[in-house]
Design an enzyme around this catalytic site. Sequence first.
Site, PDB file in Angstrom:
ATOM      1  N   GLU B  51     -10.400   2.568  -4.521  1.00  0.00           N
ATOM      2  CA  GLU B  51     -11.066   1.974  -5.681  1.00  0.00           C
ATOM      3  C   GLU B  51     -12.585   1.930  -5.541  1.00  0.00           C
ATOM      4  O   GLU B  51     -13.316   2.063  -6.527  1.00  0.00           O
ATOM      5  CB  GLU B  51     -10.541   0.561  -5.958  1.00  0.00           C
ATOM      6  CG  GLU B  51      -9.120   0.518  -6.492  1.00  0.00           C
ATOM      7  CD  GLU B  51      -8.069   0.462  -5.388  1.00  0.00           C
ATOM      8  OE1 GLU B  51      -8.432   0.653  -4.218  1.00  0.00           O
ATOM      9  OE2 GLU B  51      -6.897   0.220  -5.710  1.00  0.00           O
ATOM     10  N   PHE B 113       1.640 -12.946  -6.333  1.00  0.00           N
ATOM     11  CA  PHE B 113       1.479 -11.709  -5.579  1.00  0.00           C
ATOM     12  C   PHE B 113       0.306 -10.900  -6.146  1.00  0.00           C
ATOM     13  O   PHE B 113       0.206 -10.685  -7.352  1.00  0.00           O
ATOM     14  CB  PHE B 113       2.770 -10.882  -5.641  1.00  0.00           C
ATOM     15  CG  PHE B 113       2.629  -9.557  -4.947  1.00  0.00           C
ATOM     16  CD1 PHE B 113       2.384  -9.494  -3.574  1.00  0.00           C
ATOM     17  CD2 PHE B 113       2.719  -8.372  -5.657  1.00  0.00           C
ATOM     18  CE1 PHE B 113       2.234  -8.268  -2.937  1.00  0.00           C
ATOM     19  CE2 PHE B 113       2.571  -7.142  -5.022  1.00  0.00           C
ATOM     20  CZ  PHE B 113       2.324  -7.099  -3.658  1.00  0.00           C
ATOM     21  N   GLN B 114      -0.586 -10.483  -5.286  1.00  0.00           N
ATOM     22  CA  GLN B 114      -1.777  -9.710  -5.640  1.00  0.00           C
ATOM     23  C   GLN B 114      -2.669 -10.420  -6.640  1.00  0.00           C
ATOM     24  O   GLN B 114      -3.336  -9.790  -7.445  1.00  0.00           O
ATOM     25  CB  GLN B 114      -1.383  -8.318  -6.156  1.00  0.00           C
ATOM     26  CG  GLN B 114      -0.776  -7.471  -5.040  1.00  0.00           C
ATOM     27  CD  GLN B 114      -0.708  -6.007  -5.368  1.00  0.00           C
ATOM     28  OE1 GLN B 114      -0.525  -5.632  -6.529  1.00  0.00           O
ATOM     29  NE2 GLN B 114      -0.849  -5.167  -4.360  1.00  0.00           N
ATOM     30  N   LYS B 163      -1.618  -8.809 -17.059  1.00  0.00           N
ATOM     31  CA  LYS B 163      -0.551  -7.859 -17.366  1.00  0.00           C
ATOM     32  C   LYS B 163       0.092  -8.139 -18.730  1.00  0.00           C
ATOM     33  O   LYS B 163       0.343  -7.214 -19.513  1.00  0.00           O
ATOM     34  CB  LYS B 163       0.524  -7.930 -16.278  1.00  0.00           C
ATOM     35  CG  LYS B 163       1.610  -6.875 -16.445  1.00  0.00           C
ATOM     36  CD  LYS B 163       2.570  -6.863 -15.245  1.00  0.00           C
ATOM     37  CE  LYS B 163       3.501  -5.673 -15.324  1.00  0.00           C
ATOM     38  NZ  LYS B 163       4.393  -5.606 -14.148  1.00  0.00           N
ATOM     39  N   MET B 481     -30.219   6.764  11.014  1.00  0.00           N
ATOM     40  CA  MET B 481     -31.248   5.813  10.624  1.00  0.00           C
ATOM     41  C   MET B 481     -31.236   4.579  11.522  1.00  0.00           C
ATOM     42  O   MET B 481     -32.283   4.041  11.867  1.00  0.00           O
ATOM     43  CB  MET B 481     -31.058   5.427   9.151  1.00  0.00           C
ATOM     44  CG  MET B 481     -32.192   4.605   8.594  1.00  0.00           C
ATOM     45  SD  MET B 481     -33.787   5.421   8.800  1.00  0.00           S
ATOM     46  CE  MET B 481     -33.967   6.253   7.234  1.00  0.00           C
TER      47      MET B 481
HETATM   48  C1  LIG Z   1     -21.752   0.536   4.092  1.00  0.00           C
HETATM   49  C2  LIG Z   1     -22.915   0.548   5.010  1.00  0.00           C
HETATM   50  N1  LIG Z   1     -22.777   0.178   6.298  1.00  0.00           N
HETATM   51  C3  LIG Z   1     -23.839   0.202   7.133  1.00  0.00           C
HETATM   52  C4  LIG Z   1     -25.067   0.588   6.694  1.00  0.00           C
HETATM   53  C5  LIG Z   1     -26.250   0.597   7.629  1.00  0.00           C
HETATM   54  N2  LIG Z   1     -26.771   1.951   7.818  1.00  0.00           N
HETATM   55  C6  LIG Z   1     -27.829   2.422   7.134  1.00  0.00           C
HETATM   56  S1  LIG Z   1     -28.177   4.015   7.473  1.00  0.00           S
HETATM   57  C7  LIG Z   1     -26.918   4.104   8.590  1.00  0.00           C
HETATM   58  C8  LIG Z   1     -26.655   5.358   9.358  1.00  0.00           C
HETATM   59  C9  LIG Z   1     -26.053   6.396   8.516  1.00  0.00           C
HETATM   60  O1  LIG Z   1     -25.626   7.413   9.362  1.00  0.00           O
HETATM   61  P1  LIG Z   1     -25.287   8.840   8.795  1.00  0.00           P
HETATM   62  O2  LIG Z   1     -24.365   8.722   7.645  1.00  0.00           O
HETATM   63  O3  LIG Z   1     -24.859   9.717   9.897  1.00  0.00           O
HETATM   64  O4  LIG Z   1     -26.689   9.325   8.200  1.00  0.00           O
HETATM   65  P2  LIG Z   1     -28.039   9.679   8.997  1.00  0.00           P
HETATM   66  O5  LIG Z   1     -28.892   8.455   9.013  1.00  0.00           O
HETATM   67  O6  LIG Z   1     -27.648  10.102  10.371  1.00  0.00           O
HETATM   68  O7  LIG Z   1     -28.650  10.755   8.195  1.00  0.00           O
HETATM   69  C10 LIG Z   1     -26.245   2.895   8.669  1.00  0.00           C
HETATM   70  C11 LIG Z   1     -25.115   2.618   9.558  1.00  0.00           C
HETATM   71  C12 LIG Z   1     -25.169   0.964   5.329  1.00  0.00           C
HETATM   72  N3  LIG Z   1     -26.342   1.339   4.783  1.00  0.00           N
HETATM   73  N4  LIG Z   1     -24.098   0.951   4.518  1.00  0.00           N
END
Ligand SMILES: Cc1ncc(C[n+]2csc(CCOP(=O)(O)OP(=O)(O)O)c2C)c(N)n1
Lengths: 204, 576
Positions: B51, B113-114, B163, B481
Amino acid sequence: MLQVISLLLENKPGALMRVTGVLTARGYNIESLTVAGTLDPELSRMTIVVDVDPTLRAQVIKQMNKLVNVLQAVDLTDSRAVVRDLVLVRVRASLDMRTAVLKEAEIFNARVIDSSTEGFALEATDDPEKLNEFIQVMRSYGDIEVTRSGAVAVSLESKKLRLQPPIPTPLGSRDRTSAEALRAVKTGAQTGRDGETAVEVIEE
Amino acid sequence: MSNLMSGAKMLLECLGREGVDCFFGYPGGVTLPFYDALYDHHIRHVLVRHEENACFAAEGYARSTGKVGVCCATSGPGATNLITGLVDSMMDSIPIVAITGQVPTKLIGSDAFQEADTFGITRSCTKHNFLVKNLAELPQIVHEAFYIASSGRPGPVLVDVPKDVFQAQGHYSPVTSIHLPGYKVFTEGHTGQVRRAAQMIWEAERPWVYAGGGIVAAGASPELRELVEIVDMPAVCTLMGLGGLPAEHPNFVSMPGMHGSYAANIGMSNCDVMIALGVRFDDRVTGRISAFAPHAKVIHVDIDPAEIGKNRAPDLPIVGDVKRVLQRLNKFLQELAPDLQAKNAASRKAWWGQVRGWKAEHPLAPVFSDTEIKPQHLMAELDRLSGGQAIVTSDVGQHQMWAAQLIRFSEPRLWINSGGLGAMGFGLPAAIGAQFARPDKLVFALVGDGGFQMSIPELSTIASYGLPIKIVVMNNGYLGMVRQWQELFYNNRLSSVELDCFPDAEKLAAAYGFKGRTVQKPTELASALETAVNEPGPYLLNVRVAPFENVYPMIPAGAAVHEMVLGPPEPVAVPK
Ligand SMILES: Cc1ncc(C[n+]2csc(CCOP(=O)(O)OP(=O)(O)O)c2C)c(N)n1
Ligand SMILES: [Mg+2]
């Protein structure tokens, strides 16, 4: 600093939750909140006292106005308005103190609503600061129990209530997007905040 | 006209009237009656695999077209799975209508439920939400939801339908109008204020346009273009506004902010009049707000009164639809030009010279290597192949920033990313929505190796509908990042950021019945991407890039714009 806000809102499910939710989410501390029906059974009037930095007052009003169910949000802090709060106080008063307590209550225009050998139940209505003093004085007589209503306020200036007129719904032609259809119905558009061309104006 | 039908059918009738041609969802117990009505209805339902991705796909649809995106989920877990998407569209002001099923009205409140309190839970992550209490109010509510979602500052609206409301039979007569007395949209802008803005702009010596997502939402690109051309002044587009002014336009500087260009940020810091259009002075743009654009008088145009003065007090506020305001502003500028244009023309010209100098001094340029694929090399190739015309949906992380810096978009609604929320897992499902909305377009889903693995279930959706999406994984083997921040601010103590065991892309794609490949050599990148683009169906290209590359320039969190770091520190010889 305390800000007094008067809200007129539609009496819809969740309306109260929306107001308190936005205030909490934006970090504004609610000091008191009262809500009750109006002459129009579909509307409620809410008086909210929030503790905010004076620079944020306009922002609070704007956030309230953004809520779909809020018809009007007015900042009463610096405008001509009457603010009232009600307090119910139970005072324990030993026999030798009873007259003194009654004298004091009289000074604050408080009414005795119950009297027993243990003491009194008093009721006072006034502006919130005056009530603070009243409570302080009563405390000097010993243990007290306090229930306050929270502030209710009324503006002494008449404010125009601007309401959005009904909007036609889209016709549903499949190649006409709803956004376009809506844009088409919005052409009787309105002017910004200080503008005049708005909408159905109802004297409250 | 009035005829007897079920609530489920009525809902579809209303969606049809709102121009919905397709929507994204996942069925469940309480939405069974709705899915039954869908069975022989012309509106297309796209079955996603989670979803959250239904909402992201709806966003991709909405972001690539400007139309309302629609998603649907069942009660309880279905509804709670939508939350991230709702918050995402709230943060980026994307028009979404989410329909959720709810347990039958007489069971509400019984921990059935749900059952989940969807109405309560989604209060803070929607622009508005509704719980339908009986069939009679359903059509009205659906049209109100579409109106609220798409007008003013757009946003998500949720409609929770029990529902028994789906099942109830009633006479349907189309709703002809809706009434939301407290919902006010200010579109025009105050004439006096708009006129004063024109005057302020002509009197500026160092004018600067700071344009954001509002330009895209309002469809105000032509007006923005006209504005910068009339005055001949520099403009930046934020992460949400990219494409608002064509990247190739001579007045476009680049993106400002944490990973914006030197010229964009230094320009912002030195301008004397800032024309802020459909922006919200987000901290990722302003850095330390107290030090932001210290010399500037700010003209702030926004349709949401609450944005004005929220983060920065403007000198000239204008509440209105940025398109309409710009149309009138441009007229005033032209009217006033004969009197005012010449006065500061020389200063403005000198200012332009300075901005061009900054741009030349520290350009945003790709980096190449003979031995490994630099992330910037990948972006340069994507830029070449898209020619400013392809849709690029991005996930969140380093790849997103490099893409925003280096891929040039010639129109709005081509660059699709999660700006305000920064929700990983957004890129791939958003591409699904965009491809459904714009089947004619080349769609790249640019994702990190982290975000991609949050979205893998949707490979099945892509395969099932045969969507020719080109999935490009910028694979640096890390949550890049986060790794960058650990390197720069936490003594390079790399804690839980390494992503090993990335699946074999060729085999993974093959498992879903389409093609895929891993590319590692810089010399093979161009042809690998071309193969992907030329493939008629979906394609998964896993691009192994230099793992330790960092995104620059960078304004560290909480720092002022002028404290920007332009590149890695010079290597220091370590004493033996
Ligand atoms: C749902 C979610 N969880 C954690 C983060 C924190 N976060 C920001 S950038 C990042 C790294 C992303 O890694 P990747 O998808 O390999 O992209 P890259 O930065 O290596 O290009 C994370 C964990 C986020 N933005 N969103
Ligand atoms: Mg990565």
